[in-house]
Design an enzyme around this catalytic site. Structure first.
Site, PDB file in Angstrom:
ATOM      1  N   CYS A 119       0.800  -1.222   0.000  1.00  0.00           N
ATOM      2  CA  CYS A 119       0.000   0.000   0.000  1.00  0.00           C
ATOM      3  C   CYS A 119       0.835   1.276   0.000  1.00  0.00           C
ATOM      4  CB  CYS A 119      -0.951  -0.009   1.187  1.00  0.00           C
ATOM      5  SG  CYS A 119      -1.982  -1.488   1.267  1.00  0.00           S
ATOM      6  N   HIS A 247      -2.954   6.840   2.347  1.00  0.00           N
ATOM      7  CA  HIS A 247      -3.462   5.583   1.806  1.00  0.00           C
ATOM      8  C   HIS A 247      -4.872   5.352   2.317  1.00  0.00           C
ATOM      9  CE1 HIS A 247      -4.199   1.455   1.000  1.00  0.00           C
ATOM     10  NE2 HIS A 247      -3.928   1.043   2.224  1.00  0.00           N
ATOM     11  N   ASN A 281     -10.337  -0.174  -0.348  1.00  0.00           N
ATOM     12  CA  ASN A 281      -8.877  -0.161  -0.205  1.00  0.00           C
ATOM     13  C   ASN A 281      -8.274  -0.817  -1.440  1.00  0.00           C
ATOM     14  OD1 ASN A 281      -6.183  -0.793   0.375  1.00  0.00           O
ATOM     15  ND2 ASN A 281      -6.586  -1.235   2.529  1.00  0.00           N
TER      16      ASN A 281
END
Length: 325
Positions: A119, A247, A281
């Site tokens: 990520c 993120h 995500n």
């Protein structure tokens, strides 16, 4: 003998993104597992996410995002000499995805490599690209964050199925003409390898595992200092930051980081990315996706000072201040 002089630094030239058409809502997931819309919203802040079909490859999404970024930058494929693909979900380790993406876009014989910092991958990629440009190794670098997490998620496991999604985002990094136009600050990065087991895929036949509470505790305590370090390295203060794009892991983590930055002097009108709500995500794709969507919504504008902070499996983290193109 005098070596070729380097440029003062690098800057962002353009952005692009791509997402699958299929939307999976919380109610859709509730029909197949023990969960519900309220439970998901309260824990991670997600309302819906995008999931690619079986025929859509990670490389397909990367090509689409990269092509759009080049167009946005006003460049042709022939202007790019390096392609970096940040990803942790390629279906096989060989061949790498970057060379395939470059070829399909029409970028001939570039330096091309994949970068796996999960990520944090996009921020790692932007930091690497900026250093390549500044050193004179590359002129224009296409940095793409792309993930097809749906291939690696157990869709019966609510601890991961409610969170992860697919997509791609890209940026073109090029040279700054002078010191005044440098638009990418030094990268503040690092890792916590002792926590590697909290997010992992055991082997090629396994699905993604995440110990959510451990990741949450780590991120809410360790990421704000990384963000502050990136601001310091850029020679700025928290009050100078217009937009925060962390993120998109969990809305509660995002809000916790923003709260801590405001306590350290960030402005109350700091605009904070919340793309997690509608995109889920998407790992290395989440930051460029969020940036592109904020631009479309008018929440980030050319010249804005933007703080990027990526963090995730590894555990790896990275952040830098950029000037929005």
């Amino acid at each position: 003998m005098k070596l070729t002089p380097t440029v003062p630094g690098a800057r962002l030239l353009g952005l692009g993104s791509a997402q699958p058409d299929k939307i999976v809502t919380n109610d859709d997931l509730a029909a197949t597992m023990d969960t519900n819309d309220q439970w998901i919203r309260e824990r991670v802040g997600i309302q819906e996410r995008r999931v690619a079909d079986e025929k859509t490859l990670l490389v397909d999404m990367a090509v689409e995002a990269g092509t759009r970024a080049l167009k946005d930058a006003g460049l042709e494929p022939s202007d790019v000499d390096t392609v970096i693909l940040a990803t942790c979900t390629m279906p096989t380790p060989i061949p790498n995805g970057a060379a395939q993406v470059a070829d399909r876009i029409g970028i001939r014989a570039p330096a091309a490599f994949d970068l796996n910092a999960a990520c944090a991958g996009f921020c790692y990629g932007v930091g690497t690209a900026a250093d390549l440009v500044r050193a004179g190794s590359s002129k224009n670098v296409l940095v793409i964050g792309a993930e097809k997490l749906s291939d690696w998620v157990d869709w019966t496991d609510r601890s991961t199925a409610i969170i992860f999604a697919d997509g791609a985002g890209a940026a073109v990094v090029g040279p700054a003409a002078d010191e005044a136009s440098v638009g990418i600050g030094p990268v503040a990065w690092g890792s916590a390898g002792d926590l590697a087991p909290v997010i992992h895929i055991k082997d090629d036949n396994a699905k993604l595992f995440q110990e959510g509470q451990a990741v949450f505790r780590w991120a809410t305590t360790k990421i704000a200092p990384v963000a502050l370090r990136a601001i310091e390295l850029a020679g700025l203060t928290p009050a100078d930051i217009d937009v925060l794009v962390p993120h998109q892991a969990n809305l509660r983590i995002i809000e916790a980081v923003a709260k801590k930055l405001r306590k350290e002097g960030a402005r109350e009108d700091l605009r904070v990315a919340d793309d997690i709500v509608h995109s889920g995500n998407t790992s290395s794709a989440s930051i460029p996706l969020a940036l592109d969507h904020m631009r479309a919504d008018g929440r980030v504008r050319s010249g804005d000072t933007v703080l990027l902070v990526g963090f995730g499996a590894g555990l790896s983290y990275a952040g830098q201040v950029v000037i929005f193109p």
